[in-house]
Design a protein around this motif. Structure first.
Motif, PDB file in Angstrom:
ATOM      1  N   GLY A 232       0.820  -1.215   0.000  1.00  0.00           N
ATOM      2  CA  GLY A 232       0.000   0.000   0.000  1.00  0.00           C
ATOM      3  C   GLY A 232       0.846   1.253   0.000  1.00  0.00           C
ATOM      4  N   GLU A 233       0.182   2.372  -0.164  1.00  0.00           N
ATOM      5  CA  GLU A 233       0.883   3.646  -0.264  1.00  0.00           C
ATOM      6  C   GLU A 233       1.384   4.122   1.086  1.00  0.00           C
ATOM      7  OE1 GLU A 233       0.046   6.545  -2.867  1.00  0.00           O
ATOM      8  OE2 GLU A 233      -1.154   5.391  -4.255  1.00  0.00           O
ATOM      9  N   ILE A 234       2.556   4.751   1.074  1.00  0.00           N
ATOM     10  CA  ILE A 234       3.077   5.399   2.267  1.00  0.00           C
ATOM     11  C   ILE A 234       2.494   6.809   2.276  1.00  0.00           C
ATOM     12  CG2 ILE A 234       5.136   6.237   3.446  1.00  0.00           C
ATOM     13  CD1 ILE A 234       6.671   3.957   2.169  1.00  0.00           C
ATOM     14  N   PRO A 235       1.727   7.162   3.309  1.00  0.00           N
ATOM     15  CA  PRO A 235       1.001   8.436   3.299  1.00  0.00           C
ATOM     16  C   PRO A 235       1.895   9.665   3.235  1.00  0.00           C
ATOM     17  CG  PRO A 235       0.898   7.392   5.465  1.00  0.00           C
ATOM     18  CD  PRO A 235       1.469   6.386   4.527  1.00  0.00           C
ATOM     19  N   SER A 236       3.080   9.603   3.796  1.00  0.00           N
ATOM     20  CA  SER A 236       3.946  10.778   3.791  1.00  0.00           C
ATOM     21  C   SER A 236       5.393  10.342   3.924  1.00  0.00           C
ATOM     22  CB  SER A 236       3.581  11.708   4.953  1.00  0.00           C
ATOM     23  OG  SER A 236       4.543  12.741   5.067  1.00  0.00           O
ATOM     24  N   VAL A 335      19.464   9.466   5.583  1.00  0.00           N
ATOM     25  CA  VAL A 335      19.497   8.768   4.292  1.00  0.00           C
ATOM     26  C   VAL A 335      18.161   8.082   4.023  1.00  0.00           C
ATOM     27  CG1 VAL A 335      20.529   6.837   3.035  1.00  0.00           C
ATOM     28  CG2 VAL A 335      22.006   8.458   4.240  1.00  0.00           C
ATOM     29  N   ILE A 336      17.587   7.420   5.048  1.00  0.00           N
ATOM     30  CA  ILE A 336      16.286   6.761   4.872  1.00  0.00           C
ATOM     31  C   ILE A 336      15.215   7.787   4.530  1.00  0.00           C
ATOM     32  CG2 ILE A 336      14.466   5.442   6.039  1.00  0.00           C
ATOM     33  CD1 ILE A 336      16.648   4.110   7.708  1.00  0.00           C
ATOM     34  N   LEU A 337      15.269   8.949   5.169  1.00  0.00           N
ATOM     35  CA  LEU A 337      14.307  10.014   4.886  1.00  0.00           C
ATOM     36  C   LEU A 337      14.423  10.478   3.434  1.00  0.00           C
ATOM     37  CD1 LEU A 337      12.202  12.075   5.821  1.00  0.00           C
ATOM     38  CD2 LEU A 337      14.078  13.527   6.605  1.00  0.00           C
ATOM     39  N   VAL A 338      15.641  10.661   2.966  1.00  0.00           N
ATOM     40  CA  VAL A 338      15.870  11.097   1.580  1.00  0.00           C
ATOM     41  C   VAL A 338      15.371  10.043   0.595  1.00  0.00           C
ATOM     42  CG1 VAL A 338      17.642  11.639  -0.135  1.00  0.00           C
ATOM     43  CG2 VAL A 338      17.817  12.590   2.178  1.00  0.00           C
ATOM     44  N   LEU A 339      15.645   8.769   0.892  1.00  0.00           N
ATOM     45  CA  LEU A 339      15.183   7.696   0.007  1.00  0.00           C
ATOM     46  C   LEU A 339      13.664   7.674  -0.074  1.00  0.00           C
ATOM     47  CD1 LEU A 339      17.592   4.775   1.046  1.00  0.00           C
ATOM     48  CD2 LEU A 339      17.598   6.030  -1.115  1.00  0.00           C
ATOM     49  N   LEU A 340      13.014   7.924   1.057  1.00  0.00           N
ATOM     50  CA  LEU A 340      11.549   7.934   1.060  1.00  0.00           C
ATOM     51  C   LEU A 340      10.985   9.100   0.251  1.00  0.00           C
ATOM     52  CD1 LEU A 340      10.562   6.942   4.700  1.00  0.00           C
ATOM     53  CD2 LEU A 340      10.553   5.541   2.660  1.00  0.00           C
ATOM     54  N   LEU A 341      11.666  10.225   0.301  1.00  0.00           N
ATOM     55  CA  LEU A 341      11.197  11.399  -0.434  1.00  0.00           C
ATOM     56  C   LEU A 341      11.126  11.135  -1.934  1.00  0.00           C
ATOM     57  CD1 LEU A 341      13.065  14.258   1.457  1.00  0.00           C
ATOM     58  CD2 LEU A 341      10.594  13.937   1.329  1.00  0.00           C
ATOM     59  N   PHE A 342      12.062  10.304  -2.426  1.00  0.00           N
ATOM     60  CA  PHE A 342      12.147  10.078  -3.871  1.00  0.00           C
ATOM     61  C   PHE A 342      11.573   8.744  -4.319  1.00  0.00           C
ATOM     62  CE2 PHE A 342      15.484  13.186  -2.961  1.00  0.00           C
ATOM     63  CZ  PHE A 342      15.198  14.149  -3.920  1.00  0.00           C
ATOM     64  N   PHE A 343      11.527   7.750  -3.407  1.00  0.00           N
ATOM     65  CA  PHE A 343      11.110   6.417  -3.846  1.00  0.00           C
ATOM     66  C   PHE A 343       9.831   5.921  -3.168  1.00  0.00           C
ATOM     67  CE2 PHE A 343      15.708   6.611  -4.493  1.00  0.00           C
ATOM     68  CZ  PHE A 343      15.775   6.268  -5.839  1.00  0.00           C
ATOM     69  N   PRO A 345       6.691   6.582  -3.777  1.00  0.00           N
ATOM     70  CA  PRO A 345       5.601   6.184  -4.684  1.00  0.00           C
ATOM     71  C   PRO A 345       5.660   4.734  -5.139  1.00  0.00           C
ATOM     72  CG  PRO A 345       6.468   8.330  -5.300  1.00  0.00           C
ATOM     73  CD  PRO A 345       7.390   7.784  -4.261  1.00  0.00           C
ATOM     74  N   PHE A 346       6.850   4.128  -5.112  1.00  0.00           N
ATOM     75  CA  PHE A 346       6.973   2.743  -5.574  1.00  0.00           C
ATOM     76  C   PHE A 346       6.578   1.730  -4.486  1.00  0.00           C
ATOM     77  CE2 PHE A 346       9.965   5.206  -8.133  1.00  0.00           C
ATOM     78  CZ  PHE A 346       9.590   4.821  -9.417  1.00  0.00           C
ATOM     79  N   ALA A 347       6.388   2.215  -3.257  1.00  0.00           N
ATOM     80  CA  ALA A 347       6.096   1.302  -2.144  1.00  0.00           C
ATOM     81  C   ALA A 347       4.781   0.564  -2.335  1.00  0.00           C
ATOM     82  CB  ALA A 347       6.069   2.076  -0.826  1.00  0.00           C
TER      83      ALA A 347
END
Length: 588
Positions: A232-236, A335-343, A345-347
């Protein structure tokens, strides 16, 4: 400023930081982040919540744990054992509107308990949870986690509500006709990717590769159309801030679980920190680590985090990949925060079956076969404790029973062992001043000993639990010798019950006209004897305190006993009575 340095360790780290450290810290943090992404999502699923909350925890807890903790390498965040405990305690709230509010309250309570324990300097309390309990609990948790993910691996959806692990397994087999073959294949594929990656190199992030390859397959082949359940989608991408709801009724119902999670989390964190510090030679402060874990969980509760602890896997990666300072943990969270910002939508394309595959591998690695084998080979009592904890973890209705039972059995077996007093009768060897041999052995081989002097050696801590055995064994070694020398060689602690037993024994000896000398008595034990009147019974001049020179106290007592038996001296045996011994009495 000194106060801040002492209580916020990262301030001192920054003050002494060298620029050449950054390259090592960054590489280590990047490697840890790559592993933490799929792990934290999987652990959130174990806890029974959306994977997004695992990611939030991986960010917030990693940063706060490193800023306030003691270890340079401890990676704080979601862990398998803690997530399993969360699942157990939160199951009754599933489907309720206040589920998330209660979850974050539990996280805050865990942190508050840990912080309080650190502030009260209770760091040594974790030593009372034995290694055998942790090995048994971790192995049992691995089995539960693997069985709990069986339905997700097979793509079988179960009804909502609280189900024990065994109930979930039974329901899964009852619904085998609903198995999704595509989900099973993706799960097996993920497991194979992890295994092959490890075979090639331990540095390859197999779990992450397995997730990425699964996402690619789902997107390219449109597998989401075949009923495969997705994460499912990550809300934020940024952990959301929310206030804690301090509901007294919820606090009361969660308190027992919060205490168990807090203690297990602290045991994990301190154990991992000490294991790594044994190689880095860093001095670990358990109390500061308690405070660091407490602040991490309390702070995480305001940013959508589940309770966490130190992760052995991620901590080992941080150390093995060259991390030098606690900034490794801070950079990991960023680093995890940055990865989430860009990736992020693929979750939504991540299959739950693939995450279940990751969890299955994690569960398998939780069973530390070397540790289990070592416990079985080393000590029967430890093996019993580990086995009972393991079985209770799997079979008990609530997980805290496993910890309680393990600790209780450990204490009972310890008390059983310490309930046996060590009392040995020795005798001086004729013609060899100061040499003592075990009396029965010497008599058996015909070795010439001085039978008019009996030496009784006491060892171990003497307390009420061993007093009955002490009394029996003192009666067993009672002899016709005219001088009794009691050696307190290994006695570091005594209580009033044991003192009364020894006082009764000495009283019996003196009433029969025999003499008593005490040697190798520690100053603290001597003070207790003075208060219990043993000193006045024996006479202070006949009590020889432990000296730095080994056996010096014993030698002096034996020399005085010999001199009295030869009639060379008079001995004041307490209460102002002097006893003269005729020189005609035989010796030997």
């Amino acid at each position: 400023m000194e106060f801040l340095k002492n209580n916020i360790p990262i301030i001192n780290t920054i003050a002494t930081y060298k620029k050449e450290y950054f390259r090592f810290d960054f590489i280590a943090a990047l490697t840890v982040a790559v592993v933490a992404l799929p792990q934290s999502m999987a652990y959130a699923m174990i806890a029974g919540v959306d994977p997004a909350y695992g990611l939030y925890s991986a960010i917030v807890l990693a940063i706060l744990g490193s800023v306030f903790g003691s270890s340079n390498h401890l990676a704080t965040g979601p862990t398998n054992a803690v997530s399993l405990l969360i699942s157990s305690y939160m199951a009754v709230y599933l489907g309720q509107g206040n589920f998330l509010a209660t979850l974050f309250l539990l996280t805050f309570m865990v942190g508050a308990i840990q912080f309080a324990m650190g502030a009260l300097k209770l760091g040594k309390l974790v030593n009372y949870v034995s290694h055998s309990v942790i090995v048994g609990f971790t192995a049992g948790a691995g089995v539960i986690i693997a069985l709990g993910q069986l339905n997700a691996l097979l793509g079988i959806s179960l009804s909502q509500g609280k189900h024990s692990t065994l109930e979930k397994v039974m329901l899964t087999f009852e619904n085998m006709d609903k198995m999704n073959n595509y989900a099973l294949l993706l799960g097996i594929f993920t497991i194979l990717v992890i295994i092959v990656s490890k075979k090639i190199s331990k540095n390859i992030p197999g779990a992450l590769l397995g997730i990425i390859f699964s996402v690619v397959l789902v997107m390219l082949m449109g597998l989401d159309k075949y009923g495969i359940k997705m994460a499912g989608e990550i809300p934020s991408a940024i952990p959301p801030f929310s206030m804690i709801s301090l509901n007294l009724e919820s606090i009361n119902s969660l308190l027992g679980g919060a205490i168990v999670i807090a203690v297990i989390g602290l045991v994990e964190a301190v154990s991992i920190s000490k294991a790594i510090s044994a190689q880095t030679m860093q001095k670990i402060d358990p109390n500061q680590e308690f405070i660091g874990q407490g602040i991490a969980n309390m702070g995480g509760a305001f940013f959508g985090s589940i309770a966490g602890s130190g992760s052995f896997t991620r901590s080992a990666i941080a150390f093995q990949n060259g991390g030098r300072t606690r900034l490794t943990g801070v950079i990991t969270g960023i680093v995890i925060l940055v990865l989430l910002l860009f990736f992020a939508p693929f979750a939504k394309y991540i299959p739950n079956a693939s995450l279940a595959g990751v969890i299955m591998v994690v569960a398998y690695t939780m069973v530390d076969k070397n540790a289990v084998s070592k416990v079985f080979k080393s000590n029967r009592n430890d093996a019993i404790v580990m086995t009972i904890t393991f079985l209770t973890t799997i079979l008990a209705p609530e997980l805290e029973y496993a910890i309680y039972s393990g600790i209780a059995i450990s204490i009972l077996l310890y008390l059983k062992e310490t309930g046996a007093a060590s009392v040995v009768r020795l005798a001086p060897v004729n013609g060899s001043p100061g040499q003592l041999v075990e009396y029965h052995t010497a008599c058996g081989n015909g070795q010439p000993v001085n039978s008019t002097i009996s030496v009784v050696q006491l060892d171990g801590n003497l307390y009420f639990g061993s007093s009955a055995d002490l009394e029996q064994k003192l009666n067993d070694v009672y002899s016709d010798a005219r001088v009794l020398v009691v050696k307190f060689t290994g006695v570091t602690m005594m209580d009033i019950t044991s003192l009364e037993v020894i006082e009764g024994f000495i009283s019996r000896v003196l009433k029969e006209g025999k003499k008593v000398l005490l040697c190798d008595v520690r100053p603290s034990i001597k003070r207790m004897m003075e208060k219990s009147h043993i000193l006045s019974m024996v006479g202070e001049g006949n009590v020889f305190v432990t000296e730095e020179e080994v056996l010096a106290s014993s030698a002096k007592a034996l020399e005085k006993a010999d001199a009295w038996l030869r009639g060379e001296i008079d001995i004041d045996f307490g209460l102002g009575k002097k006893v003269s011994q005729p020189s005609s009495q035989p010796v030997g």
